[in-house]
Motif scaffolding. Structure first.
Motif, PDB file in Angstrom:
ATOM      1  N   GLN A 135      25.766  42.124   0.117  1.00 45.92           N
ATOM      2  CA  GLN A 135      25.539  43.030   1.153  1.00 45.92           C
ATOM      3  C   GLN A 135      24.476  42.432   2.262  1.00 45.92           C
ATOM      4  OE1 GLN A 135      23.533  46.752   0.713  1.00 45.92           O
ATOM      5  NE2 GLN A 135      23.128  47.134   2.889  1.00 45.92           N
ATOM      6  N   VAL A 136      25.279  42.095   3.360  1.00 47.04           N
ATOM      7  CA  VAL A 136      24.746  41.402   4.586  1.00 47.04           C
ATOM      8  C   VAL A 136      24.939  42.100   6.041  1.00 47.04           C
ATOM      9  CG1 VAL A 136      25.303  39.016   3.413  1.00 47.04           C
ATOM     10  CG2 VAL A 136      26.865  39.886   5.119  1.00 47.04           C
ATOM     11  N   GLU A 137      23.768  41.651   6.715  1.00 49.19           N
ATOM     12  CA  GLU A 137      24.157  42.082   8.302  1.00 49.19           C
ATOM     13  C   GLU A 137      24.230  40.909   9.233  1.00 49.19           C
ATOM     14  OE1 GLU A 137      21.169  45.052   9.456  1.00 49.19           O
ATOM     15  OE2 GLU A 137      20.710  45.652   7.300  1.00 49.19           O
ATOM     16  N   LYS A 191      27.371  45.272   9.272  1.00 45.84           N
ATOM     17  CA  LYS A 191      27.015  45.447   8.021  1.00 45.84           C
ATOM     18  C   LYS A 191      28.372  45.247   7.188  1.00 45.84           C
ATOM     19  CE  LYS A 191      23.617  48.079   6.558  1.00 45.84           C
ATOM     20  NZ  LYS A 191      22.789  49.380   6.184  1.00 45.84           N
ATOM     21  N   LEU A 192      28.138  44.264   6.112  1.00 41.21           N
ATOM     22  CA  LEU A 192      29.468  44.167   5.218  1.00 41.21           C
ATOM     23  C   LEU A 192      28.898  44.220   3.987  1.00 41.21           C
ATOM     24  CD1 LEU A 192      31.050  40.910   6.834  1.00 41.21           C
ATOM     25  CD2 LEU A 192      31.722  43.463   7.336  1.00 41.21           C
ATOM     26  N   LEU A 222      25.310  28.418  14.120  1.00 38.85           N
ATOM     27  CA  LEU A 222      24.034  28.419  14.993  1.00 38.85           C
ATOM     28  C   LEU A 222      23.292  29.774  14.650  1.00 38.85           C
ATOM     29  CD1 LEU A 222      25.547  27.932  18.641  1.00 38.85           C
ATOM     30  CD2 LEU A 222      24.322  26.327  17.062  1.00 38.85           C
ATOM     31  N   ALA A 223      23.871  30.346  13.466  1.00 38.04           N
ATOM     32  CA  ALA A 223      23.176  31.637  13.201  1.00 38.04           C
ATOM     33  C   ALA A 223      21.810  31.192  12.334  1.00 38.04           C
ATOM     34  CB  ALA A 223      23.851  32.515  12.040  1.00 38.04           C
ATOM     35  N   ARG A 224      21.113  31.917  12.231  1.00 38.28           N
ATOM     36  CA  ARG A 224      19.528  31.779  11.379  1.00 38.28           C
ATOM     37  C   ARG A 224      19.807  32.799  10.250  1.00 38.28           C
ATOM     38  NH1 ARG A 224      13.664  31.267  11.848  1.00 38.28           N
ATOM     39  NH2 ARG A 224      12.746  32.758  10.507  1.00 38.28           N
ATOM     40  N   HIS A 225      19.589  32.273   8.903  1.00 39.68           N
ATOM     41  CA  HIS A 225      19.964  33.077   7.836  1.00 39.68           C
ATOM     42  C   HIS A 225      18.440  33.373   7.044  1.00 39.68           C
ATOM     43  CE1 HIS A 225      23.922  31.565   6.806  1.00 39.68           C
ATOM     44  NE2 HIS A 225      23.608  30.796   7.987  1.00 39.68           N
ATOM     45  N   GLU A 226      18.465  34.754   6.902  1.00 45.80           N
ATOM     46  CA  GLU A 226      17.058  35.340   6.393  1.00 45.80           C
ATOM     47  C   GLU A 226      17.246  36.311   5.253  1.00 45.80           C
ATOM     48  OE1 GLU A 226      15.799  37.488   9.988  1.00 45.80           O
ATOM     49  OE2 GLU A 226      15.704  36.124  11.435  1.00 45.80           O
ATOM     50  N   ARG A 243      21.823  36.092  13.837  1.00 45.95           N
ATOM     51  CA  ARG A 243      21.129  36.227  12.564  1.00 45.95           C
ATOM     52  C   ARG A 243      21.863  36.797  11.569  1.00 45.95           C
ATOM     53  NH1 ARG A 243      17.721  40.183  12.766  1.00 45.95           N
ATOM     54  NH2 ARG A 243      16.433  39.579  11.574  1.00 45.95           N
ATOM     55  N   VAL A 244      21.867  36.320  10.215  1.00 45.07           N
ATOM     56  CA  VAL A 244      22.265  36.778   9.318  1.00 45.07           C
ATOM     57  C   VAL A 244      21.237  37.227   8.169  1.00 45.07           C
ATOM     58  CG1 VAL A 244      24.043  36.290   7.424  1.00 45.07           C
ATOM     59  CG2 VAL A 244      24.278  35.092   9.475  1.00 45.07           C
ATOM     60  N   VAL A 245      21.026  38.474   8.122  1.00 41.75           N
ATOM     61  CA  VAL A 245      20.163  38.849   7.017  1.00 41.75           C
ATOM     62  C   VAL A 245      20.840  39.395   5.861  1.00 41.75           C
ATOM     63  CG1 VAL A 245      18.341  40.690   6.631  1.00 41.75           C
ATOM     64  CG2 VAL A 245      18.788  39.853   8.870  1.00 41.75           C
ATOM     65  N   TYR A 246      20.328  39.051   4.500  1.00 37.89           N
ATOM     66  CA  TYR A 246      20.993  39.069   3.388  1.00 37.89           C
ATOM     67  C   TYR A 246      19.994  40.262   2.679  1.00 37.89           C
ATOM     68  CZ  TYR A 246      23.309  34.927   4.228  1.00 37.89           C
ATOM     69  OH  TYR A 246      24.153  33.985   4.817  1.00 37.89           O
ATOM     70  N   HIS A 247      20.666  41.459   2.288  1.00 43.02           N
ATOM     71  CA  HIS A 247      19.844  42.162   1.096  1.00 43.02           C
ATOM     72  C   HIS A 247      20.285  41.787   0.075  1.00 43.02           C
ATOM     73  CE1 HIS A 247      19.437  45.618   4.273  1.00 43.02           C
ATOM     74  NE2 HIS A 247      20.270  44.623   5.131  1.00 43.02           N
ATOM     75  N   SER A 248      21.560  41.216  -0.411  1.00 42.55           N
ATOM     76  CA  SER A 248      21.656  40.410  -1.779  1.00 42.55           C
ATOM     77  C   SER A 248      22.784  39.640  -1.481  1.00 42.55           C
ATOM     78  CB  SER A 248      22.037  41.803  -2.735  1.00 42.55           C
ATOM     79  OG  SER A 248      23.101  42.458  -2.337  1.00 42.55           O
ATOM     80  N   GLY A 249      23.240  38.742  -2.547  1.00 39.84           N
ATOM     81  CA  GLY A 249      24.055  37.920  -2.489  1.00 39.84           C
ATOM     82  C   GLY A 249      24.301  36.620  -1.619  1.00 39.84           C
ATOM     83  N   TYR A 250      23.058  36.106  -1.561  1.00 35.56           N
ATOM     84  CA  TYR A 250      23.079  35.032  -0.344  1.00 35.56           C
ATOM     85  C   TYR A 250      23.688  33.776  -1.187  1.00 35.56           C
ATOM     86  CZ  TYR A 250      21.089  30.514   1.459  1.00 35.56           C
ATOM     87  OH  TYR A 250      21.086  29.244   1.771  1.00 35.56           O
ATOM     88  N   ILE A 251      23.484  33.377  -2.327  1.00 33.92           N
ATOM     89  CA  ILE A 251      24.336  32.284  -2.928  1.00 33.92           C
ATOM     90  C   ILE A 251      25.656  32.378  -2.696  1.00 33.92           C
ATOM     91  CG2 ILE A 251      24.740  31.157  -5.084  1.00 33.92           C
ATOM     92  CD1 ILE A 251      22.053  30.413  -3.624  1.00 33.92           C
ATOM     93  N   GLY A 252      26.396  33.715  -2.773  1.00 34.20           N
ATOM     94  CA  GLY A 252      27.751  34.092  -2.888  1.00 34.20           C
ATOM     95  C   GLY A 252      28.406  33.780  -1.781  1.00 34.20           C
ATOM     96  N   VAL A 253      27.586  34.049  -0.418  1.00 34.64           N
ATOM     97  CA  VAL A 253      28.375  34.180   0.795  1.00 34.64           C
ATOM     98  C   VAL A 253      27.893  33.121   1.761  1.00 34.64           C
ATOM     99  CG1 VAL A 253      29.260  36.490   0.427  1.00 34.64           C
ATOM    100  CG2 VAL A 253      27.083  35.985   1.552  1.00 34.64           C
ATOM    101  N   ALA A 254      26.750  32.530   1.586  1.00 30.24           N
ATOM    102  CA  ALA A 254      25.997  31.747   2.476  1.00 30.24           C
ATOM    103  C   ALA A 254      26.745  30.667   3.378  1.00 30.24           C
ATOM    104  CB  ALA A 254      24.620  31.071   2.042  1.00 30.24           C
ATOM    105  N   ALA A 255      27.524  29.918   2.419  1.00 28.42           N
ATOM    106  CA  ALA A 255      28.250  28.744   2.962  1.00 28.42           C
ATOM    107  C   ALA A 255      29.440  29.329   3.723  1.00 28.42           C
ATOM    108  CB  ALA A 255      28.809  27.903   1.784  1.00 28.42           C
TER     109      ALA A 255
END
Length: 244
Positions: free
Chosen positions: A113-115, A100-101, A145-149, A125-137
């Motif tokens: 906040q991501v896991e 968790k970061l 190979l990760a699935r973003h959720e 797997r990458v699970v976004y609690h918040s901030g997807y737009i900021g860190v997804a790329a």
């Protein structure tokens, strides 16, 4: 190095046989010979460790010790993005196999906040609690190979809806941006209840202005859109299989 066809071939072989150590070991050997960055060398090290230990629900001590010392080497783009957002990661915590970061950005909307679920040498797997737009790329750049959720606030019990459907979660819609919603707009499996419908985006396109009540199929459709969007932003092919 997304454009390297050999690298892509190795990644596809690994995703095609997720329970087989052989493609991972062969990839580690290739990385040793063709490493372009320290991240490549770190990946080779971690792949060999992951292939030697028994897979368990929780991360093994050997893996955790290595990652505690080396995760920034293996995920340099993620590490740099968190530094950019908040000076340094606001925290690091292990929960099972999830790293968790979180970081507090310099803008009010910059909380992230991501896991990252680590499994057999990769983040699957990458699970976004918040901030997807900021860190997804950044995440996709290091872990193609990760699935973003999207993280759903799971309800204590499924709530019945009309037509024999059940609502299973409520997601913070502000986690997503316009591009992801554009990808799922009109998707046959995406549906929301009337009081959970997506409202108009604000002028800054920061995200929907409400919470969205999701069904199982909606969560899956949004995950596919998030994964495709993150890979496009990072320069990876969208048709790569995921490990999750």
């Amino acid at each position: 190095m997304p454009a390297n066809p050999e690298r892509l071939a190795f990644l596809r072989a690994i995703a095609a046989a997720p329970d087989d150590n052989t493609p991972r070991v062969v990839y580690a050997d290739w990385l040793d010979e063709h490493a372009a960055t320290d991240a490549d060398r770190a990946r080779a090290e971690f792949l060999r460790i992951a292939c030697k230990v028994a897979n368990k629900a929780r991360i093994t001590k050997v893996e955790q010790v290595w990652l505690a010392a080396n995760w920034k080497r293996m995920l340099p783009t993620v590490s740099e993005k968190f530094v950019e957002l908040g000076g340094k990661p606001g925290g690091v915590e292990w929960v099972g196999r999830n790293l968790k970061l979180w970081a507090a950005g310099r803008k009010p909307s910059g909380w992230v906040q991501v896991e990252l679920e680590v499994w057999r040498g990769f983040v699957r797997r990458v699970v976004y609690h918040s901030g997807y737009i900021g860190v997804a790329a950044a995440v996709a750049a290091d872990e193609p190979l990760a699935r973003h959720e999207l993280f759903p606030e799971l309800l204590p019990y499924p709530r019945p809806l009309s037509g024999g459907r059940f609502r299973v979660g409520v997601a913070p819609a502000e986690c997503l941006g316009q591009e992801v919603w554009d990808r799922v707009t009109g998707h046959a499996t995406v549906s929301t209840t009337s009081r959970g419908e997506v409202k108009m985006f604000d002028a800054a396109e920061a995200g929907p202005l409400t919470r969205v009540e999701l069904h199982r199929t909606a969560l899956d459709a949004i995950s596919k859109a998030m994964t495709a969007h993150a890979r496009t932003a990072a320069g990876w092919p969208t048709d790569l299989p995921t490990l999750a």
